[in-house]
Design an enzyme around this catalytic site. Structure first.
Site, PDB file in Angstrom:
ATOM      1  N   SER A 234       1.262  -1.443   0.054  1.00  0.00           N
ATOM      2  CA  SER A 234       0.021   0.079  -0.516  1.00  0.00           C
ATOM      3  C   SER A 234       0.844   1.377   0.224  1.00  0.00           C
ATOM      4  O   SER A 234       1.420   1.626  -0.764  1.00  0.00           O
ATOM      5  CB  SER A 234      -0.292   0.009   0.565  1.00  0.00           C
ATOM      6  OG  SER A 234      -1.895   1.597   1.163  1.00  0.00           O
ATOM      7  N   ASP A 466      -9.015  -3.931  -4.977  1.00  0.00           N
ATOM      8  CA  ASP A 466      -8.707  -3.097  -4.240  1.00  0.00           C
ATOM      9  C   ASP A 466      -9.748  -2.184  -3.567  1.00  0.00           C
ATOM     10  O   ASP A 466      -9.771  -1.779  -4.672  1.00  0.00           O
ATOM     11  CB  ASP A 466      -7.271  -3.110  -4.273  1.00  0.00           C
ATOM     12  CG  ASP A 466      -6.679  -3.289  -3.122  1.00  0.00           C
ATOM     13  OD1 ASP A 466      -7.103  -1.930  -1.808  1.00  0.00           O
ATOM     14  OD2 ASP A 466      -5.443  -3.530  -3.257  1.00  0.00           O
ATOM     15  N   HIS A 494      -7.456  -5.657   0.212  1.00  0.00           N
ATOM     16  CA  HIS A 494      -5.996  -4.955  -0.406  1.00  0.00           C
ATOM     17  C   HIS A 494      -4.395  -6.135  -0.119  1.00  0.00           C
ATOM     18  O   HIS A 494      -4.616  -6.391   0.716  1.00  0.00           O
ATOM     19  CB  HIS A 494      -6.573  -3.894   0.885  1.00  0.00           C
ATOM     20  CG  HIS A 494      -5.621  -2.770   0.746  1.00  0.00           C
ATOM     21  ND1 HIS A 494      -4.528  -3.181  -0.338  1.00  0.00           N
ATOM     22  CD2 HIS A 494      -4.409  -2.212   1.417  1.00  0.00           C
ATOM     23  CE1 HIS A 494      -3.948  -1.769   0.245  1.00  0.00           C
ATOM     24  NE2 HIS A 494      -3.381  -1.712   1.056  1.00  0.00           N
TER      25      HIS A 494
END
Length: 525
Positions: A234, A466, A494
């Protein structure tokens, strides 16, 4: 399943009230940035290959490893310049942890990990998951290492509001119905920003992603590695890509999982992410109506109908919050309930818990389940103490990019586009985009492409549904990085590595262990 542990493993650290700030939607004070058509044309420039003499003492540090209370792990402290433009102006002390390679097989060096955020503790992630949960073959060959970025967790954490103040902040209504509620919401953002400025004045100008990436290069040298091997999730992909842009010749094997697009301005990032949560919610909705215990609609209902029912539930909570059995007297209002739902979008393994929590709230008037999800997301413990996730998240993001909006009036004008992107979450996420508008320090970064010309192959991973880092961001980053290989996971949740896809895991393991990147266009499910 432990909901808190699952959420810590799966999410980037994207928090609701700081979503506007997310470099997973970065922002900061200043005039609003434009839309996608006005993204920066310039690329991040690489630093000179030679280490400046003023930084030589930092690169020459020798870590003093010691036990740190977690069996198998060692900890140390490293120093970095508070301000790289003025290395003599003071230091920042950063917490480092490692778990040495277990063998058998030749040691490949250090593997640095970062779980995202910004604001997620990399040391905590290493000790609670990566150092024990990464594939055994990877842990056998690499020393597993983490450093909490400057301003995060154990590394001189940014401080803003105390526990009771954070309780009030997280309960602030982010879908204001009238002028009074708009004033209250703006006041909450201002109070948060002012507290950060008052309690973290020394650090607030020095917690940028560029600074954190430069810290990682010092750590690389301290560990004795000629090149950096890294897995970032991320926001950790933005941190890793920034490192590659600054030090392309020092790139080893980099995995950027759940990728961000560094070329987009804050407003576009926020809008894309809003659409990402809607995509994830629709996937949840399709699954929910196939289950016998779905509280949002009967079997066969459309995702749109499920969303309408959830919005109606949120409106009821706005008017009449539910008891949640909280010892501090908090009730489940719209803001906390929305956070709880969003939290469950990060990992499809939490959908069952979400259904149960919604059923308890909607049918029994018990908000405890959704409050647990929300508290796990904000990293609030049972004693009412918060980790510094939200403080660090805002501090980094508000330094990295100019703000999405400069006034509440601009948010009002943008509401239709956000509500179109997500009928369920759009209004609240649009208002959350004011987080950095009132930040006490000016931004130092801007949107820019990262090309990292000359870098070794970099693996960029994108998940098609996602919620927090939409798949098009991974596609865009893979096109910017000149040596990137895009690995696509067709699925929910995610990030992708270590989340159940043998195809994804084997591809990344082959790259980390043998240096073989995935084939071009490789897709997994």
């Amino acid at each position: 399943m432990d909901i808190r542990r699952s959420l810590r493993r799966s999410r980037t650290g994207v928090t609701l009230l700081s979503l506007a700030a997310l470099l997973v939607c970065g922002c900061s004070a200043g005039k609003p940035t434009g839309t996608a058509g006005s993204t920066a044309r310039a690329a991040l420039a690489a630093l000179p290959r030679a280490t400046p003499s003023a930084l030589a003492p930092y690169y020459a540090q020798k870590p003093s490893w010691r036990g740190c209370g977690v069996p198998g792990f060692e900890c140390a402290t490293m120093k970095a310049p508070l301000d790289y433009a003025e290395p003599g102006a003071g230091d920042v002390r950063l917490a480092v942890a490692r778990k040495q390679a277990t063998g058998p097989g030749k040691r490949l060096g250090s593997l640095l990990v970062n779980p995202g955020g910004p604001g997620g503790s990399a040391v905590g992630y290493l000790q609670q998951y990566a150092g024990i949960g990464y594939p055994a073959a990877v842990r056998a060959r690499y020393d597993m290492v983490a450093v909490d970025p400057r301003g995060v967790a154990r590394s001189e954490p940014v401080e803003c509001l105390d526990g009771p103040e954070m309780d009030a902040y997280t309960q602030t209504d982010t879908t204001p119905d009238d002028q009074r509620e708009r004033v209250e919401l703006v006041g909450a953002y201002k109070k948060f920003a002012e507290a950060c400025g008052a309690r973290s004045a020394r650090l607030l100008r020095h917690v940028s992603t560029v600074g954190a990436a430069r810290d990682m290069d010092i750590l690389r040298a301290i560990l004795g590695d000629g090149k950096l091997t890294y897995v970032g999730a991320s926001y950790g992909t933005f941190l890793g890509a920034t490192y590659a842009g600054l030090f392309p010749n020092r790139v080893g094997r980099l995995v950027l999982d759940g990728a961000m697009d560094p070329a987009l301005p804050a407003r576009r990032l926020n809008l894309d992410q809003t659409a990402g949560f809607e995509t994830a919610f629709r996937s949840f909705a399709k699954d929910c109506v196939r289950q016998p215990d779905c509280p949002l609609a009967a079997k066969g209902a459309t995702p749109a109908k499920v969303g309408e029912n959830l919005k109606a539930f949120f409106r009821r909570l706005d008017a009449h919050p539910l008891p949640a059995g909280d010892p501090d007297g908090r009730r489940l209002g719209e803001a906390l309930a929305t956070t709880g739902v969003i939290a469950a979008m990060y990992d499809e393994s939490t959908w069952e818990q979400l259904r149960e929590a919604l059923a308890s709230a909607m049918k029994e008037g018990d908000g405890a389940g959704l409050l647990i999800l929300s508290d796990a997301y904000y990293e609030r413990d049972a004693e009412g103490r918060y980790a510094n996730l939200m403080a660090a998240n805002a501090a980094v993001n508000c330094l990295d990019l100019p703000a999405a909006f400069s006034t509440p009036e601009q948010v009002e004008k943008a509401l239709p586009s956000f509500e179109k992107a997500s009928p369920v979450f759009g209004e609240g996420l649009a208002w959350a985009s004011l987080t950095c508008t009132y930040w006490p320090v000016a931004p130092t970064g801007e949107p820019q492409r990262i090309e990292a010309r000359g870098a070794a192959p970099i693996v960029v991973v994108g998940t098609t549904r996602d919620p927090a880092t939409p798949y098009p961001w991974a596609v865009s980053l893979s096109r910017q990085l000149t040596s990137a290989r895009l690995l696509t996971y067709q699925g929910d949740g995610h990030t992708a590595y270590g989340r159940g896809s043998a195809c994804v895991d084997s591809a990344i393991n082959a790259y980390l262990l043998h240096g073989t990147p995935p084939a071009k266009g490789k897709r997994c499910s």
